[in-house]
Design a protein around this motif. Structure first.
Motif, PDB file in Angstrom:
ATOM      1  N   LYS A 261      40.798  51.737  44.534  1.00 52.15           N
ATOM      2  CA  LYS A 261      39.426  51.342  44.239  1.00 52.15           C
ATOM      3  C   LYS A 261      39.251  51.019  42.755  1.00 52.15           C
ATOM      4  CE  LYS A 261      37.431  54.333  47.818  1.00 52.15           C
ATOM      5  NZ  LYS A 261      36.505  55.475  48.055  1.00 52.15           N
ATOM      6  N   GLY A 262      38.663  49.851  42.485  1.00 54.73           N
ATOM      7  CA  GLY A 262      38.370  49.458  41.129  1.00 54.73           C
ATOM      8  C   GLY A 262      39.581  49.137  40.282  1.00 54.73           C
ATOM      9  N   LYS A 263      40.732  48.885  40.906  1.00 56.62           N
ATOM     10  CA  LYS A 263      41.979  48.669  40.173  1.00 56.62           C
ATOM     11  C   LYS A 263      42.637  47.354  40.579  1.00 56.62           C
ATOM     12  CE  LYS A 263      41.954  52.858  38.296  1.00 56.62           C
ATOM     13  NZ  LYS A 263      41.858  53.103  36.845  1.00 56.62           N
ATOM     14  N   PHE A 264      43.422  46.821  39.648  1.00 58.60           N
ATOM     15  CA  PHE A 264      44.312  45.715  39.971  1.00 58.60           C
ATOM     16  C   PHE A 264      45.599  46.285  40.575  1.00 58.60           C
ATOM     17  CE2 PHE A 264      41.628  43.625  36.826  1.00 58.60           C
ATOM     18  CZ  PHE A 264      41.439  42.381  37.411  1.00 58.60           C
ATOM     19  N   ASP A 265      46.194  45.556  41.490  1.00 61.43           N
ATOM     20  CA  ASP A 265      47.461  45.965  42.092  1.00 61.43           C
ATOM     21  C   ASP A 265      48.402  44.772  42.120  1.00 61.43           C
ATOM     22  OD1 ASP A 265      47.390  44.666  45.008  1.00 61.43           O
ATOM     23  OD2 ASP A 265      45.400  45.485  44.632  1.00 61.43           O
ATOM     24  N   PHE A 266      49.677  45.051  42.304  1.00 58.78           N
ATOM     25  CA  PHE A 266      50.646  43.958  42.385  1.00 58.78           C
ATOM     26  C   PHE A 266      51.881  44.421  43.144  1.00 58.78           C
ATOM     27  CE2 PHE A 266      51.558  46.184  38.422  1.00 58.78           C
ATOM     28  CZ  PHE A 266      52.925  46.409  38.515  1.00 58.78           C
ATOM     29  N   GLU A 267      52.652  43.427  43.589  1.00 60.76           N
ATOM     30  CA  GLU A 267      53.915  43.679  44.274  1.00 60.76           C
ATOM     31  C   GLU A 267      54.830  42.486  44.055  1.00 60.76           C
ATOM     32  OE1 GLU A 267      55.719  44.643  48.742  1.00 60.76           O
ATOM     33  OE2 GLU A 267      53.620  44.048  48.503  1.00 60.76           O
ATOM     34  N   ALA A 268      56.089  42.768  43.814  1.00 60.27           N
ATOM     35  CA  ALA A 268      57.093  41.711  43.724  1.00 60.27           C
ATOM     36  C   ALA A 268      58.368  42.214  44.387  1.00 60.27           C
ATOM     37  CB  ALA A 268      57.366  41.331  42.277  1.00 60.27           C
ATOM     38  N   GLU A 269      58.929  41.401  45.260  1.00 54.22           N
ATOM     39  CA  GLU A 269      60.171  41.768  45.942  1.00 54.22           C
ATOM     40  C   GLU A 269      61.069  40.543  46.028  1.00 54.22           C
ATOM     41  OE1 GLU A 269      61.882  43.832  50.063  1.00 54.22           O
ATOM     42  OE2 GLU A 269      59.716  43.534  49.800  1.00 54.22           O
ATOM     43  N   GLU A 299      52.757  39.140  44.845  1.00 50.81           N
ATOM     44  CA  GLU A 299      51.369  39.322  45.259  1.00 50.81           C
ATOM     45  C   GLU A 299      50.612  40.078  44.175  1.00 50.81           C
ATOM     46  OE1 GLU A 299      48.880  41.306  49.001  1.00 50.81           O
ATOM     47  OE2 GLU A 299      51.025  40.850  49.176  1.00 50.81           O
ATOM     48  N   ALA A 300      49.359  39.701  43.941  1.00 50.41           N
ATOM     49  CA  ALA A 300      48.495  40.399  42.996  1.00 50.41           C
ATOM     50  C   ALA A 300      47.093  40.450  43.573  1.00 50.41           C
ATOM     51  CB  ALA A 300      48.477  39.697  41.643  1.00 50.41           C
ATOM     52  N   GLY A 301      46.418  41.603  43.410  1.00 52.66           N
ATOM     53  CA  GLY A 301      45.092  41.750  43.990  1.00 52.66           C
ATOM     54  C   GLY A 301      44.207  42.680  43.190  1.00 52.66           C
ATOM     55  N   TRP A 302      42.938  42.708  43.578  1.00 52.41           N
ATOM     56  CA  TRP A 302      41.955  43.590  42.959  1.00 52.41           C
ATOM     57  C   TRP A 302      41.028  44.111  44.043  1.00 52.41           C
ATOM     58  CZ3 TRP A 302      36.549  43.187  42.618  1.00 52.41           C
ATOM     59  CH2 TRP A 302      35.935  44.130  41.789  1.00 52.41           C
ATOM     60  N   THR A 303      40.696  45.420  43.985  1.00 54.66           N
ATOM     61  CA  THR A 303      39.830  46.065  44.968  1.00 54.66           C
ATOM     62  C   THR A 303      38.557  46.543  44.295  1.00 54.66           C
ATOM     63  OG1 THR A 303      41.766  46.831  46.203  1.00 54.66           O
ATOM     64  CG2 THR A 303      39.663  47.883  46.707  1.00 54.66           C
ATOM     65  N   ALA A 304      37.408  46.191  44.856  1.00 57.60           N
ATOM     66  CA  ALA A 304      36.133  46.655  44.327  1.00 57.60           C
ATOM     67  C   ALA A 304      35.981  48.152  44.568  1.00 57.60           C
ATOM     68  CB  ALA A 304      34.983  45.898  44.980  1.00 57.60           C
ATOM     69  N   ALA A 305      35.206  48.807  43.717  1.00 58.62           N
ATOM     70  CA  ALA A 305      35.072  50.261  43.796  1.00 58.62           C
ATOM     71  C   ALA A 305      33.934  50.706  44.701  1.00 58.62           C
ATOM     72  CB  ALA A 305      34.871  50.838  42.397  1.00 58.62           C
ATOM     73  N   LYS A 306      32.996  49.796  45.029  1.00 63.40           N
ATOM     74  CA  LYS A 306      31.819  50.210  45.792  1.00 63.40           C
ATOM     75  C   LYS A 306      31.574  49.251  46.951  1.00 63.40           C
ATOM     76  CE  LYS A 306      29.548  52.203  41.708  1.00 63.40           C
ATOM     77  NZ  LYS A 306      28.337  52.163  40.840  1.00 63.40           N
ATOM     78  N   GLY A 307      30.564  49.578  47.738  1.00 64.26           N
ATOM     79  CA  GLY A 307      30.143  48.717  48.840  1.00 64.26           C
ATOM     80  C   GLY A 307      31.209  48.582  49.903  1.00 64.26           C
ATOM     81  N   ILE A 312      40.634  41.275  47.033  1.00 68.57           N
ATOM     82  CA  ILE A 312      40.967  39.859  46.962  1.00 68.57           C
ATOM     83  C   ILE A 312      42.358  39.746  46.371  1.00 68.57           C
ATOM     84  CG2 ILE A 312      40.318  37.614  46.017  1.00 68.57           C
ATOM     85  CD1 ILE A 312      37.464  38.723  45.761  1.00 68.57           C
ATOM     86  N   SER A 313      43.228  38.981  47.023  1.00 67.67           N
ATOM     87  CA  SER A 313      44.607  38.890  46.555  1.00 67.67           C
ATOM     88  C   SER A 313      45.137  37.475  46.698  1.00 67.67           C
ATOM     89  CB  SER A 313      45.505  39.856  47.332  1.00 67.67           C
ATOM     90  OG  SER A 313      45.470  39.587  48.720  1.00 67.67           O
ATOM     91  N   ALA A 314      46.128  37.180  45.878  1.00 68.85           N
ATOM     92  CA  ALA A 314      46.860  35.917  45.954  1.00 68.85           C
ATOM     93  C   ALA A 314      48.331  36.254  46.142  1.00 68.85           C
ATOM     94  CB  ALA A 314      46.661  35.089  44.694  1.00 68.85           C
ATOM     95  N   MET A 315      49.032  35.423  46.918  1.00 63.77           N
ATOM     96  CA  MET A 315      50.440  35.708  47.180  1.00 63.77           C
ATOM     97  C   MET A 315      51.264  34.427  47.186  1.00 63.77           C
ATOM     98  SD  MET A 315      48.620  35.311  50.104  1.00 63.77           S
ATOM     99  CE  MET A 315      48.029  36.935  50.528  1.00 63.77           C
ATOM    100  N   PHE A 316      52.551  34.606  47.034  1.00 62.32           N
ATOM    101  CA  PHE A 316      53.481  33.475  47.071  1.00 62.32           C
ATOM    102  C   PHE A 316      54.776  33.950  47.710  1.00 62.32           C
ATOM    103  CE2 PHE A 316      56.996  30.960  45.417  1.00 62.32           C
ATOM    104  CZ  PHE A 316      56.551  29.662  45.661  1.00 62.32           C
TER     105      PHE A 316
END
Length: 460
Positions: A261-269, A299-307, A312-316
């Protein structure tokens, strides 16, 4: 979608709740004093699904199809102190598909004991809180991202392996795994028996060996995990079953910050694949080709902290193709899963980790604890214009049609009708075919692909 196919889909969907199989739950025994060194558990589930496809993308397959499937699982486990005996039976059956359906052993495998194993857990091996679990028998595997070795929920059947496995886990959630196995071949595997839900036990025939290791450091950096892995697949012909004689070594790494929540995330493999393989399974194909292949996911994304807490993420995604004449370049995804990255499989599933260049975006949301939504879009291109695209089987050997395969739009909704017990899921995908999937020599002239599914699952 034609009126005929839509009518069949709606009628089957309306009957879906009436077709679920009821399985009795078995309570866990207690010793009357709270805790016990002996514990016996049984977990069971049943799922009914209706799916339909129109505008088929596969060559030589029915242009539209409906498939009604049922999957029942029963898993039992006996724990006596640090010793465990476990087993699982999966019954996967299907009905209503056409004579030229794409349904295969990934969806139908009647009454199969997919797990039967013994395990012992050694405690405090290197330091306090560590465990080392040794397992022998028949078991399923799910490693890391599941992209190369996975057990996912969407397919009806379960891949299983005969062998031994050692797993070391630390108190800090680091994990080191080593295994040596012979994969089971799903049987029966002929079209007639599959479409009639024929019964035959799967077989580990001894002509295929799969072994390897994976190590994951849960906190290599702050909230970032790092995994390294290496797998070896050795395959030979046996009487009645010709193979491509694959001798593949696959080495890869994965780095990930999990969504929060409220953080950016990422993944690469990414992984490289080397070894030898033959171009076909033909008996007269005796040429071993040098394999030089690979795949990558970012892949990189961001998750809202509320509601609704939308993420929302983008991937390749990239996977190599077979374009050279002197070597073999098409990436082999081994025993990996596709659903999480590429959308539904079963009657659908055009996208796979071979001959692929695909950017995309996804949005996920949870309006409530019991309800979640997802939508995604992907652009689809070929890594090499002369090789078959991904998992479609469509090919233009001349390369004259270019690399654009199309665009996929996917959506899914899930709701727990009874929390942790009864869940309804519905989803679909639309494949807007590009020039390659429309005009390739063996591409079916069926227009864009439309696919939808609905399933109801119950857990005990």
């Amino acid at each position: 979608m034609t009126i005929n196919i839509a009518t069949r889909f709606l009628l089957s969907a309306a009957a879906l709740p009436l077709l679920l199989v009821t399985i009795p739950a078995v309570a866990r025994p207690e010793d009357g004093k709270g805790k016990s060194d002996v514990k016996f558990t049984i977990d069971a589930s049943a799922r009914a699904r209706i799916e339909a496809i129109d505008g088929q993308f596969r060559p030589a397959t029915s242009p539209d199809d409906v498939f009604v499937s049922f999957r029942t699982t029963v898993a039992a486990r006996l724990d006596v102190a640090d010793f465990t005996l476990g087993g699982e039976i999966v019954d996967a059956r299907g009905y209503a598909e056409s004579d030229k359906s794409s349904v295969k052993t990934t969806e139908i495998d009647a009454l199969e004991p997919v797990q039967a194993y013994a395990a012992y857990r050694f405690r405090d091996v290197a330091q306090k809180g560590d465990t080392l679990t040794a397992t022998a028998g028949r078991f399923s595997l799910d490693i890391g991202s599941s992209r190369l070795v996975g057990r996912t929920d969407f397919p009806n059947t379960v891949l299983s392996y005969l062998g031994v496995m050692g797993e070391w886990r630390t108190r800090g959630k680091d994990r080191f795994l080593v295994f040596w196995t012979e994969p089971f071949t799903a049987l029966p595997d002929d079209a007639g028996a599959i479409h009639h839900n024929g019964f035959k036990f799967d077989r580990a025939a001894g002509n295929m060996t799969f072994f390897g290791t994976s190590g994951t450091v849960a906190e290599a950096f702050k909230n970032v995990s790092v995994e390294l892995y290496g797998y070896r697949l050795v395959e030979e012909d046996r009487p009645g079953r010709l193979t491509r004689d694959r001798h593949l070594s696959t080495f890869g790494t994965r780095i990930r910050r999990a969504p929060a929540k409220g953080k950016f995330d990422f993944e690469a493999e990414g992984a490289l694949q080397r070894g030898t393989a033959r171009a076909t399974t033909a008996a007269n194909d005796l040429k071993d080709l040098k394999v030089q292949a690979g795949f990558g996911h970012a892949e990189a994304g961001w998750t809202a902290a509320k509601g609704w807490m939308p993420r929302i993420s983008a991937m390749f995604d990239y996977a190599s193709a077979d374009g050279a004449k002197s070597s073999y370049g098409r990436f082999d995804t081994l025993f990996g899963a596709r659903r999480a990255d590429f959308g539904p499989v079963a009657l659908y599933g055009p996208i796979g980790r071979a001959n692929l260049i695909s950017p995309g975006a996804r949005i996920e949301a949870k309006p409530s604890k019991r309800f979640d939504l997802m939508a995604a879009v992907r652009g689809l291109w070929l890594a090499d214009a002369t090789d078959a695209f991904a998992s479609t089987g469509v090919r233009d050997k001349t390369g004259a049609l270019g690399r654009h395969a199309g665009t996929q739009i996917e959506a899914r909704a899930r709701r727990w009708l009874i929390p942790d017990r009864l869940r309804l899921e519905a989803g679909g995908a639309y494949l807007a075919k590009g020039r390659f999937l429309r005009d390739a020599p063996n591409a079916p002239t069926t227009g864009d692909t439309r696919y939808g599914y609905m399933d109801l699952s119950v857990s005990f």
